[in-house]
Enzyme design. Structure first.
Site, short mmCIF file in Angstrom:
data_model
loop_
_atom_site.label_atom_id
_atom_site.label_comp_id
_atom_site.label_asym_id
_atom_site.label_seq_id
_atom_site.Cartn_x
_atom_site.Cartn_y
_atom_site.Cartn_z
N ASP A 304 0.84 -1.19 0.00
CA ASP A 304 0.00 0.00 0.00
C ASP A 304 0.89 1.26 0.00
O ASP A 304 0.58 2.25 0.68
CB ASP A 304 -0.99 0.01 1.17
CG ASP A 304 -2.09 1.05 1.00
OD1 ASP A 304 -2.14 1.71 -0.06
OD2 ASP A 304 -2.89 1.22 1.94
N HIS A 308 3.02 10.85 -0.57
CA HIS A 308 2.33 12.14 -0.48
C HIS A 308 3.35 13.26 -0.45
O HIS A 308 4.36 13.17 0.26
CB HIS A 308 1.47 12.21 0.78
CG HIS A 308 0.23 11.40 0.70
ND1 HIS A 308 -0.79 11.69 -0.18
CD2 HIS A 308 -0.15 10.28 1.36
CE1 HIS A 308 -1.75 10.79 -0.04
NE2 HIS A 308 -1.39 9.93 0.88
ZN LIG Z 1 -6.98 1.01 0.50
#
Ligand SMILES: [Zn+2]
EC number: 3.5.2.3
Length: 437
Positions: A304, A308
């Site tokens: 994941d 950012h």
């Molecule tokens: Zn997710």
């Protein structure tokens, strides 16, 4: 013709062997003294695994190239030992058409550092209402087999059912970000429990995940189609998965390195680097996730990886973006926290970080055992090398790395993708124990 010779690698951590890769295919395995090659890699003492496959990354291109691009994400993947990554659909524009999927595929191929496999959106614009062009994406050059509205839950049961029915003939799968939006609440930013109460932060209860997983495994049983649960984060979800697998339901699941190690206690300092969705949970959930991975209830480790830009992440906790980097540190985290204490061995790592994710994503050319005829995708790992993570040296364009400053034992030394070295670090000079230099 290109010939790459890997000398003296310990295959899956066991016996030492040489490997010859000719034009991207493993052609010989064994003792290959005297074999000529264009390039030779000294792998003495290193563990060789099939190239890693990540079911869950966010590469941010198109739309947020200030946070990551397919090029910088591919470089981070290669540095992490990955030879394939599945790029989530929540870009701008969303990957919800065949053209968008093919564009991601082509950008990945142009970089050539890792196989970039587009994930297709389940619903148009990730809006949860109308199915996206599932068939066109599946039949496109990108051959999309994993569909996900990740970042959003496919919360409407009717939409989920239709998607499963539609994807069944393609052998494709929905990767579900399981989170009931009505149970979770719009402002939730951490696990709902003792810590959130103390810090005064609105929380997500574990039941918001578990209720959707329970519904989805029943929909998988009803439709005879496949469901994959993204980033499992609670003990209750592990229980549901264990039950579903015992029933023979076609469900698979992944867990992230951060959910296997980090707990909600880290939020005490309100550091937004620990803000992630699903949130970090208490220790009892971490323990259940580790047990579930070790016994096969959870099939795969997926990062994941969620880059950012600083201007999105460096805010007060409640306002910061969700997500953390993962590609460059996943193998080290798994090595340090699961292999070293004996929870997994290297064959298990090959299963959960390569073979199983390749099978779930229907990537025939990935996750293959290191033997004659397999594609030349492999990673060489130094199991004893300690590395202190420095967010500043990341290949990723972003710096939201929760492992910054941590010392982890187990490091990727070399990555080979299609017979080409896509990443290598300097080997530390080998010194005999007790020698004084
Ligand atoms: Zn997710």
């Amino acid at each position: 013709m290109s010939r790459l010779l890997v000398k003296g690698a310990r295959l899956l951590g066991t016996e030492s062997s040489d490997l010859l890769v000719v034009d991207g295919v493993i052609t010989e395995v064994g003792s290959l003294a005297g074999t000529s090659a264009d390039e030779t890699v000294d792998a003495d003492g290193l563990v060789a695994l099939p190239g890693l496959v990540d079911l869950h990354v966010h590469l941010r291109e198109p739309g947020r190239e200030d946070a990551e691009t397919i090029a910088t994400g591919s470089a981070a993947a290669a540095a992490g030992g990955y030879t394939a990554v599945l790029a989530m659909a929540n870009t701008n524009p969303v990957t919800d058409t065949a053209e968008a999927a093919e564009r991601v595929l082509d950008l990945g191929r142009a970089c050539g550092l890792t196989e970039v496999v587009p994930v297709g959106a389940v619903t148009k614009g990730l809006a949860g209402a109308e199915l996206a062009e599932l068939g066109l994406m599946a039949r496109s050059r990108a051959r999309v087999r994993v569909f996900s509205d990740d970042g959003h839950c496919v919360h409407d049961a009717r939409v989920m059912r239709r998607a499963l029915e539609y994807l069944k003939p393609f052998g494709a799968v929905v990767s579900q970000h399981a989170q009931d939006p009505r149970l979770a609440g719009p402002d939730a930013c951490c696990h709902e429990g003792e810590v959130s109460g103390r810090l005064g932060l609105p929380g997500w209860p574990g039941i918001a995940e578990e209720a959707v997983v329970a519904r989805d495994v029943m929909l998988a049983r009803h439709t005879g189609s496949r469901v994959h649960v993204a980033h499992v984060s609670t003990a209750g979800t592990v229980e549901v998965l264990r039950w579903a697998k015992a029933q023979g339901i076609d469900v698979t699941a992944e867990v992230t390195p951060h959910h296997l190690v980090l707990t909600t206690d880290l939020l005490a300092g309100y550091d937004p680097v620990y803000k992630v969705n699903p949130p970090l949970r208490p220790q009892e959930d971490v323990d259940a996730l580790r047990a579930g991975l070790a016994d096969g209830t959870i099939d795969a480790v997926a990062t994941d990886h969620a880059p950012h830009a600083r201007h999105d992440k460096q805010h007060a906790f409640v306002d910061a973006a969700f997500g953390m980097l993962g590609l460059e540190t996943a193998l080290a985290v798994v090595s340090d926290t699961l292999v070293r204490p004996g929870i997994l061995d290297w064959a298990d790592v090959a299963r959960v970080m390569s073979a199983a994710p390749a099978r779930i994503a229907r990537l025939a050319g990935q996750g293959q055992p290191l033997r004659v005829g397999s594609p030349g995708h492999l990673v060489l790992v130094d199991p004893d090398r300690e590395v202190t993570v420095d967010a500043g040296t990341s290949r990723s364009r972003s710096r939201n790395n929760p492992w910054h400053g941590a010392t982890l034992r187990g490091a990727v030394v070399t990555t080979v993708y299609g017979g080409r070295v896509t990443h290598t670090t300097e080997r530390e000079p080998t010194t005999a124990t007790g020698s004084s230099l």
